[in-house]
Design an enzyme around this catalytic site. Sequence first.
Site, PDB file in Angstrom:
ATOM      1  CE  LYS A 296      -3.849  -2.303   2.602  1.00 25.04           C
ATOM      2  NZ  LYS A 296      -4.603  -2.394   1.457  1.00 25.04           N
ATOM      3  NE  ARG A 371     -10.236 -10.724  -2.687  1.00 32.84           N
ATOM      4  CZ  ARG A 371     -10.566  -9.917  -3.678  1.00 32.84           C
ATOM      5  NH1 ARG A 371     -10.565 -10.226  -4.887  1.00 32.84           N
ATOM      6  NH2 ARG A 371     -10.740  -8.648  -3.108  1.00 32.84           N
TER       7      ARG A 371
END
Length: 520
Positions: A296, A371
């Site tokens: 990020k 996920r």
Amino acid sequence: MKAITTLLTASILTLSMLATAPAKAASAWQDYLQTTISFAEQAPTNPDVMVVFVPEAETLQLPSRFSTDARNQVSRVADVAEFTGKSGQVVELIAPAGLDAKRLWLMGTGTEIEATKAEELGATIAAKLSDKMTTVVLNANGLDAQQVAHIAHGMDLRNYRFDRYKKEPKPRPNYAVTWQVTDAKATEQAYAQTQPLAHGVFVARDIINLPGSDGYPKAIAELAKAAAEPYGIKATILTPEQVKELGMGSLYGVSQGSQHKAHMLILEWQGAGNDEAPIALVGKGNTFDTGGYNLKTSGGSILRMQTDKAGGAAVIGAVMALAGQKADVNVAGVVPLSHNLISGSATLPGDVLIAGDGTRIEVTSTDAEGRLILADGIWYAREKLSARAIADIATLTGSKVGALGTEYSAVFTPDETILNAIKAAGDETAEHVWQLPLGPYDGIIDSWLADIKNTGSPGAQAGARFLQHFAQDTPWVHIDMAGNAYSESAKGIHPAGGNGYGVRLLTEWVKQYDAATSAD
């Protein structure tokens, strides 16, 4: 007059407490709120504040015991302030004539007092009280027991503080509240049902707020276990070795670059006996997310990545709330816990991980890690717990925020019964949801290298389709709560910081879904 010291436990433990004496969690129950609540037909005299609830009407309605002088002054002030009784309106009188209270607050309740509106009224009162107002009387003779309970619940939720990292924290709200009601026993019982829910929210907020270096997988698992067990919840913590032995390589792979390896927490409440399959809640517990090698790059984004465990926090809080309310349902909370860092042993973009069900996953982005851990959580709920329905919840995709902002969560499900129940739960708790489509998006997670890949476009749908693969035929819903978990500033029932979003939604959904399917 029976006082109830608010039974909201302090499960926020220092790491030394976690390491040396996690069983002491139950002894720290007074650390959340210092306020006391009592219900009585007669209120004490000379309070610092008297609150009178006024419905919206053409004629100002005041308690019958008000003297003529008090009525005249209050009516004049209300007229000048254009007070109509609209929900949330507040007018204050200092040293009101003919009353022993130092301050009188008129609080408008509107034409109807729904549960969430009542909670907002309570939050407004809590936000307005100062540390010099130590005795508060709320005249609620015009309200029923449930309405009073919801207002008191809203006060509790707003009074939460997370101040463990401040050298000199401000004093927490510390006042005695007396509710003047027509049926003290019924009101007390109604309020008691809100306390486990508030506690669940508080524990969730604690978990969200913990910085990544303190709130790593093992610490979160032990904190949650210590908070949950006093409710009669069975808590199981799977160690990194056990995660690996069970073949949950998708979960394990996210944490393999960190010194804090993956754990899995399982919380089980059996309110309906041993014979009924549980409803499973699976929450993303990524305790800090750097993005891995897909780092990020936004400083503002990475700064708040301790909130990436908010889905897991919501599951922990919801199971606690259901157990505390003695809900007649079997529910299992499954929280895969990871720490997504970069090192020489971290998962690389392009690596292939093997999930618990044997699925080979091409990791096309290490920043789509939520996920990956949920995949094994869903598999565990389906395969090991034989769940009759599964709801997974996660701060999953920026795409969801782009589509719906932060007022709604996105929900994905092919099951109409689940959808109706989650919509009703969202409306009941003001944690609203909006359905996004699962298809037609065939092929968006296909991989040339492995069975499936962990990214695709559209982003929110790719995440949902990925998770649906692991739910298989089990009734299932995916809740993408990205953007909902953190409040930049205090508003309504939420103080600044982690807000515990999802606890109330999941708690209500379990009840709604269980009622709908039990009727079948």
